[in-house]
Design a protein around this motif. Structure first.
Motif, PDB file in Angstrom:
ATOM      1  N   THR A 134       0.817  -1.212   0.000  1.00 36.06           N
ATOM      2  CA  THR A 134       0.000   0.000   0.000  1.00 36.06           C
ATOM      3  C   THR A 134       0.852   1.265   0.000  1.00 36.06           C
ATOM      4  N   SER A 135       1.909   1.271   0.806  1.00 38.83           N
ATOM      5  CA  SER A 135       2.766   2.460   0.862  1.00 38.83           C
ATOM      6  C   SER A 135       3.445   2.697  -0.487  1.00 38.83           C
ATOM      7  N   THR A 136       3.835   1.620  -1.177  1.00 35.37           N
ATOM      8  CA  THR A 136       4.465   1.746  -2.497  1.00 35.37           C
ATOM      9  C   THR A 136       3.475   2.301  -3.509  1.00 35.37           C
ATOM     10  N   ILE A 137       2.240   1.832  -3.454  1.00 39.00           N
ATOM     11  CA  ILE A 137       1.208   2.309  -4.375  1.00 39.00           C
ATOM     12  C   ILE A 137       1.029   3.818  -4.242  1.00 39.00           C
ATOM     13  N   ARG A 138       0.886   4.281  -3.029  1.00 38.07           N
ATOM     14  CA  ARG A 138       0.648   5.711  -2.817  1.00 38.07           C
ATOM     15  C   ARG A 138       1.878   6.538  -3.216  1.00 38.07           C
TER      16      ARG A 138
END
Length: 474
Positions: free
Chosen positions: A193-197
C-alpha cells in the motif's frame, strides 16, 4: 475517443432585445449529447459565421468535446512531441537537485515500474531484468547516466526508440495502464500500500511537469477515477517489546562475535532514547552529556550515580542511500532532522540504564577520528547489513520460537516504537513525547494509538460510573 460526442444539434439564433425593443445581441445556441451551450455576439454576421462553422463541423462528422461544446479540432494546438523515456529522464533530472538521495531512488523506482506500460515494440527487446536494471541504476539516475557501460547504453538507446509519446497519455486507458504497471509487483500482484501511494504521487508530479513543458493540456492522473488503497500508519502493537524482552535481546546482541559487543549501545540508544537508526549512526561524543561519576564514601572509588540521567542533543541524521545516489559519493547522506529545519536540534533524555551502556561503550571502543560513536569492526562506516544480521540472530536466540515467528521486534525500528510506547504508557504528556520523538502531537497519537495500554478499561469504568444511577430496574 473519451469525453467527445457526435450527437450535436444546432438551434436557431436567438435575437436578444432590451425593454425598449432594441436589438442588443445575438445568441448562438446548440447542444452536445443533450447538454445546452450558448455563445453571444454583438453583430448578426458574427453569430451567423459561428453558427455556420458549428453546422459544417456537425455535418462533416467532426467529434465535439463534451468539456467545451465545440469541435475537438478547434482546441487542438501543435504540441512538442517527446517520448516517454526521454521525458522520464528529463523529469528525474528536474527533481534531482532538490531531492534527497532516498527520494531520488523512489523516483527511479516509480519510473522504472511504470515504463513497461509505455513500450511500443517487442522487436529486439532486451530482457526484462536488463531493462529494469538499466532504467533504475542508470537511465533515471542523473549522476550515473553518462557513465553507463556500452551494454547498458545500448539498452537505454533501445528504450529511447521504443517508448510511446507522452501525448498518448491523453487517453484514459493509457494512463490507467501506466498506473497499474507502477503499482504492481513483478509477479503482477498488487504492490504494498505504501508503495502504491508513493508511486502514484511521483507519477502525478511527473504529469504536472509534462503540463509545464506543454506536452499535455492537463494532468491526466487527476482526472482519472483511480482511488489508491488506504494506508494505516498505526504501529502494530504485536511488534512492540516489553522491557524484559528488550533486555534479553540486548544480551543476545552482546554475545555475538565480532560485532555484537560494539552494537549493544547502538540498539540501546534506539530502545531507551527513541532515536531513529539514521540519527544514531551520526551520534558523536559531543552529542552526549553524561552525569558526573559519584565517589563511593566507603571504597573511595568513582561509581555511576544511583539515579543519574544524561542527555542527547543532536541536529542531524545520515540515512543510508548508496554512493550512486548521493552528491559526494558517500554511502550515507547527511541531512537535517526529519520534520525539522536545517540546524534545528532535538534534545532527548538519557535514562540511567542507557547512561551506563554509553559510558561502557566509550570506555571500551572510544570514537573514530571524526568523533563518531559507532563504526564498523575495522573502522569506517557502520554497515546497515551488519546491524540487520546481528539483530536477526539476536531474535533467534532471545525470543521463543512463537515470538520469533511473530512481528515482535522484527525490525530494528520497532525498538523506537517500544521506547515511544513506554513513554506514553508511563504518563508522559503527549506534547513532551512528541518533542522527544521528533513528531507532531497529532501524528504521534495517530501512529501510537493502539500502543497506549489501559485507556479502554479506564474509559469503560468512567462510563459505568456515569450510568450507575440509571441501573435501577425499569
Amino acid at each position: 475517443m473519451e469525453n467527445t460526442t457526435y450527437r450535436v444539434r444546432v438551434h436557431k439564433t436567438e435575437v436578444r432585445k432590451n425593454v425598449a425593443g432594441k436589438v442588443t445581441s445575438y445568441r448562438v445556441q446548440w447542444s452536445t449529447d443533450g447538454k445546452p451551450w450558448k455563445r453571444t455576439f454583438q453583430k448578426s454576421a458574427q453569430a451567423d459565421a459561428y453558427r455556420s462553422k458549428l453546422l459544417t463541423a456537425a455535418r462533416e462528422g467532426e467529434p465535439f468535446s463534451l468539456a467545451t461544446g465545440e469541435p475537438v479540432k478547434w482546441s487542438r494546438v501543435e504540441r512538442p512531441e517527446m517520448t516517454w523515456y526521454d521525458f522520464a529522464c528529463k523529469f528525474a533530472d528536474f527533481k534531482w537537485k532538490a531531492a534527497s538521495a532516498k527520494y531520488r531512488q523512489d523516483i527511479a523506482r516509480a519510473l522504472t515500474a511504470a515504463t513497461p506500460a509505455m513500450l511500443t515494440s517487442g522487436k529486439g527487446k532486451p530482457s526484462d531484468l536488463h531493462l529494469r536494471t538499466a532504467m533504475r541504476r542508470w537511465g533515471f539516475n542523473t549522476k550515473q547516466r553518462a557513465e553507463a557501460s556500452e551494454e547498458t547504453a545500448e539498452v537505454l538507446a533501445w528504450l529511447a526508440k521504443n517508448t510511446r509519446s507522452v501525448s498518448a497519455l491523453t487517453e484514459a486507458a493509457t494512463v490507467r495502464a501506466l498506473l497499474d504497471a507502477a503499482t504492481s509487483r513483478l509477479n503482477g500482484k498488487t504492490a504494498a500500500t505504501s508503495t502504491i501511494r508513493r508511486h502514484k504521487t511521483i507519477l502525478q508530479n511527473a504529469m504536472d511537469y509534462a503540463v509545464e513543458l506543454k506536452l499535455l493540456d492537463s494532468n491526466p492522473i487527476k482526472a482519472l477515477k483511480w482511488k489508491p488503497p488506504r494506508v494505516t500508519y498505526e504501529v502494530d502493537r504485536r511488534s512492540v517489546v516489553n522491557h524484559a524482552q528488550a533486555r534479553r535481546l540486548l544480551a543476545a546482541v552482546q554475545a555475538q562475535q565480532p560485532s555484537g559487543k560494539r552494537l549493544v549501545a547502538f540498539f540501546a540508544v534506539i530502545y531507551y532514547a527513541g532515536l531513529r537508526p539514521e540519527e544514531v549512526v551520526r551520534l558523536g561524543e559531543d552529542n552526549i552529556t553524561l552525569p558526573e561519576l559519584a565517589r563511593n564514601p566507603e571504597s573511595g572509588e568513582l561509581e555511576e550515580p544511583a539515579d543519574g540521567w544524561g542527555e542527547l542533543r543532536f541536529a542531524g541524521a545520515a540515512p543510508f542511500a548508496g554512493r550512486e545516489w548521493t552528491d559526494d559519493g558517500s554511502l550515507r547522506e547527511e541531512r537535517a532532522l526529519k520534520h525539522r529545519a536545517e540546524g534545528e536540534t532535538r534534545i532527548v533524555p538519557c535514562p540511567p540504564a542507557l547512561v551506563r551502556i554509553l559510558r561502557a561503550h566509550l570506555a571500551e571502543f572510544g570514537t573514530d577520528p571524526g568523533g563518531r560513536l559507532f563504526t564498523g569492526v575495522r573502522g569506517g562506516e557502520l554497515a546497515g547489513i551488519t546491524c540487520r544480521r546481528v539483530w536477526a540472530k539476536a531474535r533467534e536466540h532471545a525470543l521463543t520460537e512463537k515470538e520469533a515467528q511473530s512481528p515482535l521486534a522484527k525490525r530494528i525500528y520497532d525498538l523506537r516504537h517500544a521506547c515511544v510506547s513506554t513513554w506514553l504508557n508511563a504518563g508522559v504528556p503527549a506534547t513532551q513525547v512528541a518533542e522527544w520523538a521528533g513528531h507532531s502531537v497529532d501524528v504521534l497519537l495517530r501512529i501510537y494509538a493502539k500502543c497506549i495500554v489501559g485507556q479502554d478499561e479506564a474509559a469503560k469504568r468512567r462510563i459505568a460510573d456515569a450510568l450507575k444511577d440509571l441501573d435501577s430496574p425499569v
